[in-house]
Motif scaffolding. Sequence first.
Motif, PDB file in Angstrom:
ATOM      1  N   VAL A  95       0.843  -1.198   0.000  1.00  0.00           N
ATOM      2  CA  VAL A  95       0.000   0.000   0.000  1.00  0.00           C
ATOM      3  C   VAL A  95       0.880   1.250   0.000  1.00  0.00           C
ATOM      4  O   VAL A  95       1.697   1.445   0.907  1.00  0.00           O
ATOM      5  N   ILE A  96       0.704   2.081  -1.025  1.00  0.00           N
ATOM      6  CA  ILE A  96       1.441   3.343  -1.072  1.00  0.00           C
ATOM      7  C   ILE A  96       0.446   4.491  -0.926  1.00  0.00           C
ATOM      8  O   ILE A  96      -0.601   4.510  -1.573  1.00  0.00           O
ATOM      9  N   PHE A  97       0.786   5.429  -0.052  1.00  0.00           N
ATOM     10  CA  PHE A  97      -0.160   6.503   0.262  1.00  0.00           C
ATOM     11  C   PHE A  97       0.573   7.666   0.902  1.00  0.00           C
ATOM     12  O   PHE A  97       1.673   7.523   1.450  1.00  0.00           O
ATOM     13  N   SER A  98      -0.042   8.820   0.855  1.00  0.00           N
ATOM     14  CA  SER A  98       0.492   9.998   1.532  1.00  0.00           C
ATOM     15  C   SER A  98       0.212   9.902   3.030  1.00  0.00           C
ATOM     16  O   SER A  98      -0.842   9.411   3.448  1.00  0.00           O
ATOM     17  N   SER A  99       1.143  10.378   3.821  1.00  0.00           N
ATOM     18  CA  SER A  99       0.946  10.358   5.274  1.00  0.00           C
ATOM     19  C   SER A  99      -0.295  11.156   5.675  1.00  0.00           C
ATOM     20  O   SER A  99      -0.905  10.902   6.716  1.00  0.00           O
ATOM     21  N   GLN A 100      -0.690  12.114   4.844  1.00  0.00           N
ATOM     22  CA  GLN A 100      -1.863  12.929   5.152  1.00  0.00           C
ATOM     23  C   GLN A 100      -3.172  12.164   4.911  1.00  0.00           C
ATOM     24  O   GLN A 100      -4.245  12.646   5.278  1.00  0.00           O
ATOM     25  N   ASP A 101      -3.054  11.003   4.285  1.00  0.00           N
ATOM     26  CA  ASP A 101      -4.231  10.150   4.095  1.00  0.00           C
ATOM     27  C   ASP A 101      -4.170   8.916   4.992  1.00  0.00           C
ATOM     28  O   ASP A 101      -4.929   7.962   4.809  1.00  0.00           O
ATOM     29  N   SER A 102      -3.290   8.951   5.968  1.00  0.00           N
ATOM     30  CA  SER A 102      -3.066   7.768   6.802  1.00  0.00           C
ATOM     31  C   SER A 102      -4.280   7.399   7.654  1.00  0.00           C
ATOM     32  O   SER A 102      -4.481   6.222   7.973  1.00  0.00           O
ATOM     33  N   ASP A 103      -5.106   8.370   8.023  1.00  0.00           N
ATOM     34  CA  ASP A 103      -6.289   8.050   8.834  1.00  0.00           C
ATOM     35  C   ASP A 103      -7.185   7.057   8.106  1.00  0.00           C
ATOM     36  O   ASP A 103      -7.636   6.061   8.696  1.00  0.00           O
ATOM     37  N   TRP A 104      -7.448   7.304   6.821  1.00  0.00           N
ATOM     38  CA  TRP A 104      -8.318   6.407   6.065  1.00  0.00           C
ATOM     39  C   TRP A 104      -7.639   5.057   5.843  1.00  0.00           C
ATOM     40  O   TRP A 104      -8.264   4.009   5.972  1.00  0.00           O
ATOM     41  N   VAL A 105      -6.351   5.094   5.548  1.00  0.00           N
ATOM     42  CA  VAL A 105      -5.617   3.846   5.297  1.00  0.00           C
ATOM     43  C   VAL A 105      -5.566   2.990   6.562  1.00  0.00           C
ATOM     44  O   VAL A 105      -5.864   1.792   6.535  1.00  0.00           O
ATOM     45  N   VAL A 106      -5.190   3.606   7.679  1.00  0.00           N
ATOM     46  CA  VAL A 106      -4.992   2.866   8.925  1.00  0.00           C
ATOM     47  C   VAL A 106      -6.315   2.440   9.561  1.00  0.00           C
ATOM     48  O   VAL A 106      -6.421   1.333  10.112  1.00  0.00           O
ATOM     49  N   ASN A 107      -7.317   3.292   9.489  1.00  0.00           N
ATOM     50  CA  ASN A 107      -8.567   3.017  10.194  1.00  0.00           C
ATOM     51  C   ASN A 107      -9.646   2.351   9.348  1.00  0.00           C
ATOM     52  O   ASN A 107     -10.576   1.751   9.890  1.00  0.00           O
ATOM     53  N   THR A 108      -9.531   2.445   8.028  1.00  0.00           N
ATOM     54  CA  THR A 108     -10.553   1.853   7.151  1.00  0.00           C
ATOM     55  C   THR A 108      -9.985   0.775   6.253  1.00  0.00           C
ATOM     56  O   THR A 108     -10.442  -0.381   6.274  1.00  0.00           O
ATOM     57  N   LEU A 109      -8.998   1.116   5.454  1.00  0.00           N
ATOM     58  CA  LEU A 109      -8.495   0.179   4.446  1.00  0.00           C
ATOM     59  C   LEU A 109      -7.840  -1.062   5.057  1.00  0.00           C
ATOM     60  O   LEU A 109      -8.219  -2.196   4.744  1.00  0.00           O
ATOM     61  N   ILE A 110      -6.857  -0.858   5.931  1.00  0.00           N
ATOM     62  CA  ILE A 110      -6.097  -1.983   6.476  1.00  0.00           C
ATOM     63  C   ILE A 110      -6.968  -2.912   7.312  1.00  0.00           C
ATOM     64  O   ILE A 110      -6.929  -4.142   7.126  1.00  0.00           O
ATOM     65  N   PRO A 111      -7.790  -2.391   8.238  1.00  0.00           N
ATOM     66  CA  PRO A 111      -8.666  -3.306   8.999  1.00  0.00           C
ATOM     67  C   PRO A 111      -9.628  -4.080   8.096  1.00  0.00           C
ATOM     68  O   PRO A 111      -9.909  -5.253   8.349  1.00  0.00           O
ATOM     69  N   THR A 112     -10.121  -3.429   7.046  1.00  0.00           N
ATOM     70  CA  THR A 112     -11.046  -4.109   6.133  1.00  0.00           C
ATOM     71  C   THR A 112     -10.354  -5.274   5.434  1.00  0.00           C
ATOM     72  O   THR A 112     -10.899  -6.379   5.356  1.00  0.00           O
TER      73      THR A 112
END
Length: 201
Positions: free
Chosen positions: A67-84
Amino acid sequence: MDARFMQMHNFVLTREIIINSSFPVDRMRELNFHRETAVILRLTSSVINNTYFFDFSDLKFEYDAFVIFSSQDSDWVVNTLIPTLEKKHGLKCCIHYRNFTPGVLFRDNVVDSVYKCRKTLAIVSTHFFDSNYCGSELDFALHRLMEKRDDSLVVIKLDKVDKRKLPIELQERSYIDYSKSVEKEAWEKKLVDCLKNKVNK
């Protein structure tokens, strides 16, 4: 194996891109190469200077997605994408802050990750294109996609960023548009189905 290769003793390893090779996997393991890492052998000798390419299509991937992403989008990645993906669907993700090897060059970590994952997920947003790190990661993932033609790079558009900012090679490919309300209903199924399918050969 080429007899000239057997005579070589000095060679330099440079992690790069690999496609279509007959180099024996057993011999590769004897030399302690990472199974999924893109590697080029640059042989140095007074009589030969060849480049050997390797194909890892018969080897298993260590992760389902890098997963490549901006640190400013980490909330969605960490709290939504990864757990899903991980908790709900049992998929395994490679993420820089958790899985990159300390002390290794950033470039080497990225190349390793691109090649040891079945897919690369690019979480594209306005912030994504403001990040030099995201640009470098996307370049390596795109390189694998174009060389191997394996549909290994998947774009998730997180906001209303103009898709024309994507590399031209990606602009005509289908992507998940999370910014559209209709796709928020279906993004999970589309992504999971994509990740559970084997990479096209």
